[in-house]
Motif scaffolding. Structure first.
Motif, PDB file in Angstrom:
ATOM      1  N   GLU A  29     -15.045  15.082 -10.032  1.00 17.76           N
ATOM      2  CA  GLU A  29     -13.917  14.332 -10.020  1.00 17.76           C
ATOM      3  C   GLU A  29     -13.093  13.959  -8.648  1.00 17.76           C
ATOM      4  OE1 GLU A  29     -11.792  17.272 -12.411  1.00 17.76           O
ATOM      5  OE2 GLU A  29     -13.231  17.071 -13.852  1.00 17.76           O
ATOM      6  N   PRO A  30     -12.979  12.768  -8.694  1.00 20.53           N
ATOM      7  CA  PRO A  30     -12.254  12.435  -7.258  1.00 20.53           C
ATOM      8  C   PRO A  30     -10.944  13.233  -7.102  1.00 20.53           C
ATOM      9  CG  PRO A  30     -12.779  10.359  -8.491  1.00 20.53           C
ATOM     10  CD  PRO A  30     -12.907  11.682  -9.413  1.00 20.53           C
ATOM     11  N   PHE A  31     -10.713  13.495  -5.739  1.00 15.36           N
ATOM     12  CA  PHE A  31      -9.409  13.964  -5.309  1.00 15.36           C
ATOM     13  C   PHE A  31      -8.395  13.078  -5.528  1.00 15.36           C
ATOM     14  CE2 PHE A  31     -12.446  16.611  -2.963  1.00 15.36           C
ATOM     15  CZ  PHE A  31     -12.121  17.770  -2.958  1.00 15.36           C
ATOM     16  N   PRO A  32      -6.697  13.404  -5.534  1.00 17.98           N
ATOM     17  CA  PRO A  32      -5.982  12.514  -5.827  1.00 17.98           C
ATOM     18  C   PRO A  32      -6.141  11.641  -4.396  1.00 17.98           C
ATOM     19  CG  PRO A  32      -5.386  14.577  -6.258  1.00 17.98           C
ATOM     20  CD  PRO A  32      -6.920  14.805  -5.988  1.00 17.98           C
ATOM     21  N   LEU A  33      -5.439  10.431  -4.700  1.00 18.87           N
ATOM     22  CA  LEU A  33      -5.333   9.381  -3.410  1.00 18.87           C
ATOM     23  C   LEU A  33      -4.318   9.936  -2.658  1.00 18.87           C
ATOM     24  CD1 LEU A  33      -5.672   5.978  -5.089  1.00 18.87           C
ATOM     25  CD2 LEU A  33      -7.385   7.106  -3.395  1.00 18.87           C
ATOM     26  N   PRO A  34      -4.320   9.820  -1.443  1.00 17.68           N
ATOM     27  CA  PRO A  34      -3.081  10.081  -0.393  1.00 17.68           C
ATOM     28  C   PRO A  34      -2.022   9.047  -0.869  1.00 17.68           C
ATOM     29  CG  PRO A  34      -5.198   9.697   0.712  1.00 17.68           C
ATOM     30  CD  PRO A  34      -5.492   9.315  -0.633  1.00 17.68           C
ATOM     31  N   HIS A  35      -0.576   9.450  -0.222  1.00 12.59           N
ATOM     32  CA  HIS A  35       0.424   8.697  -0.643  1.00 12.59           C
ATOM     33  C   HIS A  35       0.166   7.130  -0.607  1.00 12.59           C
ATOM     34  CE1 HIS A  35       4.549   7.695  -0.494  1.00 12.59           C
ATOM     35  NE2 HIS A  35       4.416   7.007   0.563  1.00 12.59           N
ATOM     36  N   ARG A  36      -0.269   6.721   0.466  1.00  6.60           N
ATOM     37  CA  ARG A  36      -0.712   5.465   0.642  1.00  6.60           C
ATOM     38  C   ARG A  36      -2.291   5.131   1.430  1.00  6.60           C
ATOM     39  NH1 ARG A  36       3.377   4.597   4.284  1.00  6.60           N
ATOM     40  NH2 ARG A  36       4.839   4.068   2.585  1.00  6.60           N
ATOM     41  N   VAL A  37      -2.779   4.071   0.893  1.00  5.70           N
ATOM     42  CA  VAL A  37      -4.311   3.767   1.078  1.00  5.70           C
ATOM     43  C   VAL A  37      -4.255   2.207   1.552  1.00  5.70           C
ATOM     44  CG1 VAL A  37      -5.562   5.703   0.084  1.00  5.70           C
ATOM     45  CG2 VAL A  37      -4.920   3.687  -1.143  1.00  5.70           C
ATOM     46  N   VAL A  38      -5.473   1.977   2.189  1.00  7.58           N
ATOM     47  CA  VAL A  38      -5.865   0.488   2.502  1.00  7.58           C
ATOM     48  C   VAL A  38      -6.573   0.333   1.260  1.00  7.58           C
ATOM     49  CG1 VAL A  38      -6.956  -1.130   3.812  1.00  7.58           C
ATOM     50  CG2 VAL A  38      -5.846   0.734   4.829  1.00  7.58           C
ATOM     51  N   ASP A  39      -6.179  -0.798   0.307  1.00  7.48           N
ATOM     52  CA  ASP A  39      -6.769  -1.374  -0.535  1.00  7.48           C
ATOM     53  C   ASP A  39      -7.767  -2.469  -0.153  1.00  7.48           C
ATOM     54  OD1 ASP A  39      -7.971  -2.488  -2.937  1.00  7.48           O
ATOM     55  OD2 ASP A  39      -5.905  -2.624  -3.938  1.00  7.48           O
ATOM     56  N   VAL A  40      -9.198  -1.900   0.009  1.00  6.93           N
ATOM     57  CA  VAL A  40     -10.189  -3.217   0.443  1.00  6.93           C
ATOM     58  C   VAL A  40     -10.754  -3.639  -0.640  1.00  6.93           C
ATOM     59  CG1 VAL A  40     -10.468  -1.813   2.431  1.00  6.93           C
ATOM     60  CG2 VAL A  40     -12.138  -1.443   0.568  1.00  6.93           C
ATOM     61  N   GLY A  41     -10.595  -3.836  -1.982  1.00  7.72           N
ATOM     62  CA  GLY A  41     -11.184  -4.340  -3.151  1.00  7.72           C
ATOM     63  C   GLY A  41     -10.811  -5.727  -3.506  1.00  7.72           C
ATOM     64  N   HIS A  42      -9.946  -6.191  -2.448  1.00  4.34           N
ATOM     65  CA  HIS A  42      -9.940  -7.858  -2.581  1.00  4.34           C
ATOM     66  C   HIS A  42     -10.295  -8.552  -1.354  1.00  4.34           C
ATOM     67  CE1 HIS A  42      -7.723  -6.710  -6.129  1.00  4.34           C
ATOM     68  NE2 HIS A  42      -7.018  -5.976  -5.544  1.00  4.34           N
ATOM     69  N   ARG A  43     -10.352 -10.030  -1.531  1.00  7.68           N
ATOM     70  CA  ARG A  43     -10.703 -10.641   0.031  1.00  7.68           C
ATOM     71  C   ARG A  43      -9.838 -10.351   0.930  1.00  7.68           C
ATOM     72  NH1 ARG A  43     -10.059 -15.345   2.418  1.00  7.68           N
ATOM     73  NH2 ARG A  43     -11.892 -16.399   3.203  1.00  7.68           N
ATOM     74  N   GLU A  44      -8.296 -10.209   0.812  1.00 11.60           N
ATOM     75  CA  GLU A  44      -7.226  -9.777   1.404  1.00 11.60           C
ATOM     76  C   GLU A  44      -7.099  -8.387   1.335  1.00 11.60           C
ATOM     77  OE1 GLU A  44      -5.678 -11.633   3.791  1.00 11.60           O
ATOM     78  OE2 GLU A  44      -6.450 -13.687   3.192  1.00 11.60           O
ATOM     79  N   CYS A  46      -4.854  -4.975   2.279  1.00  5.98           N
ATOM     80  CA  CYS A  46      -3.398  -4.549   1.856  1.00  5.98           C
ATOM     81  C   CYS A  46      -3.115  -3.229   1.701  1.00  5.98           C
ATOM     82  CB  CYS A  46      -2.550  -5.281   1.146  1.00  5.98           C
ATOM     83  SG  CYS A  46      -3.035  -5.002  -0.632  1.00  5.98           S
ATOM     84  N   LEU A  47      -2.033  -2.554   2.323  1.00  8.28           N
ATOM     85  CA  LEU A  47      -1.738  -1.275   1.857  1.00  8.28           C
ATOM     86  C   LEU A  47      -1.209  -1.148   0.692  1.00  8.28           C
ATOM     87  CD1 LEU A  47       0.640  -0.097   5.099  1.00  8.28           C
ATOM     88  CD2 LEU A  47      -2.009   0.392   4.571  1.00  8.28           C
ATOM     89  N   TYR A  48      -1.698  -0.050  -0.057  1.00  5.96           N
ATOM     90  CA  TYR A  48      -1.167   0.313  -1.246  1.00  5.96           C
ATOM     91  C   TYR A  48      -0.701   1.702  -1.409  1.00  5.96           C
ATOM     92  CZ  TYR A  48      -1.911   1.569  -6.401  1.00  5.96           C
ATOM     93  OH  TYR A  48      -1.953   2.250  -7.595  1.00  5.96           O
ATOM     94  N   ASP A  49       0.687   1.629  -2.084  1.00  9.09           N
ATOM     95  CA  ASP A  49       1.270   2.995  -2.242  1.00  9.09           C
ATOM     96  C   ASP A  49       0.957   3.625  -3.450  1.00  9.09           C
ATOM     97  OD1 ASP A  49       2.634   2.341   0.159  1.00  9.09           O
ATOM     98  OD2 ASP A  49       4.650   2.550  -0.694  1.00  9.09           O
ATOM     99  N   THR A  50       0.235   4.839  -3.670  1.00 10.22           N
ATOM    100  CA  THR A  50      -0.269   5.186  -4.827  1.00 10.22           C
ATOM    101  C   THR A  50       1.075   5.617  -5.628  1.00 10.22           C
ATOM    102  OG1 THR A  50      -0.373   7.481  -3.862  1.00 10.22           O
ATOM    103  CG2 THR A  50      -2.317   6.050  -3.795  1.00 10.22           C
ATOM    104  N   LYS A  51       0.976   5.654  -7.142  1.00 14.06           N
ATOM    105  CA  LYS A  51       1.869   6.080  -8.192  1.00 14.06           C
ATOM    106  C   LYS A  51       1.994   7.684  -8.005  1.00 14.06           C
ATOM    107  CE  LYS A  51       2.158   1.711  -8.843  1.00 14.06           C
ATOM    108  NZ  LYS A  51       2.067   1.131  -7.802  1.00 14.06           N
ATOM    109  N   GLY A  52       0.976   8.577  -7.469  1.00  9.29           N
ATOM    110  CA  GLY A  52       0.982  10.014  -7.557  1.00  9.29           C
ATOM    111  C   GLY A  52       0.202  10.308  -8.567  1.00  9.29           C
ATOM    112  N   GLY A  53      -0.739  11.100  -8.568  1.00  6.89           N
ATOM    113  CA  GLY A  53      -1.871  11.916  -9.339  1.00  6.89           C
ATOM    114  C   GLY A  53      -2.881  10.859  -9.687  1.00  6.89           C
ATOM    115  N   GLU A  54      -2.958   9.544  -9.145  1.00  5.40           N
ATOM    116  CA  GLU A  54      -4.123   8.608  -9.135  1.00  5.40           C
ATOM    117  C   GLU A  54      -5.504   9.197  -8.326  1.00  5.40           C
ATOM    118  OE1 GLU A  54      -3.455   4.303  -8.449  1.00  5.40           O
ATOM    119  OE2 GLU A  54      -1.559   5.162  -7.899  1.00  5.40           O
TER     120      GLU A  54
END
Length: 126
Positions: A29-44, A46-54
């Motif tokens: 199982e993946p580790f929980p995401l940090p508080h904020r990550v770079v979302d590279v899943g789109h052409r542009e 951006c920073l993504y603020d995680t919702k906690g527990g993701e």
């Protein structure tokens, strides 16, 4: 994009080998995401603020700042970075890390200078 170390296929094989042969790496199982990550899943990107527990796979870039200051997220730039990280403003190392993360099929990337607001001491505690 040309990778200067190893092609993504070799890196995928190393990850697979680790996951299959090292006890500490056999976490399924993946580790929980940090508080904020770079979302590279789109052409542009951006920073993504995680919702906690993701819990999702993510990569992390460890880099040395030296005397230079890489692109940073500050209180003033946070909302702009959440909408879009301008490719031309990113250091080459960040661009290459984003491209490699995508090539590995991973959506999220953690880069300290971008994912932690550099002028917010509370964020350094998270």
């Amino acid at each position: 994009m040309a990778f200067s170390i190893e092609p993504p296929g070799a890196i995928k094989a190393w990850i697979e080998d680790c996951s299959n042969h090292h006890e500490i790496c056999q976490r399924r199982e993946p580790f929980p995401l940090p508080h904020r990550v770079v979302d590279v899943g789109h052409r542009e990107v951006c920073l993504y603020d995680t919702k906690g527990g993701e819990a999702q796979p993510y990569a992390a870039l460890s880099h040395r700042w030296h005397d230079s200051k890489p692109l940073q997220t500050t209180k003033e730039r946070l909302s702009h970075h959440q909408r879009r990280l301008v490719w031309g403003e990113l250091p080459i190392a960040f661009q290459e890390a984003i491209e490699l993360t995508r090539a590995l099929g991973i959506r999220y990337l953690w880069i300290d200078s971008l994912c932690i607001q550099q002028d917010d001491t509370r964020e350094w505690m998270i």
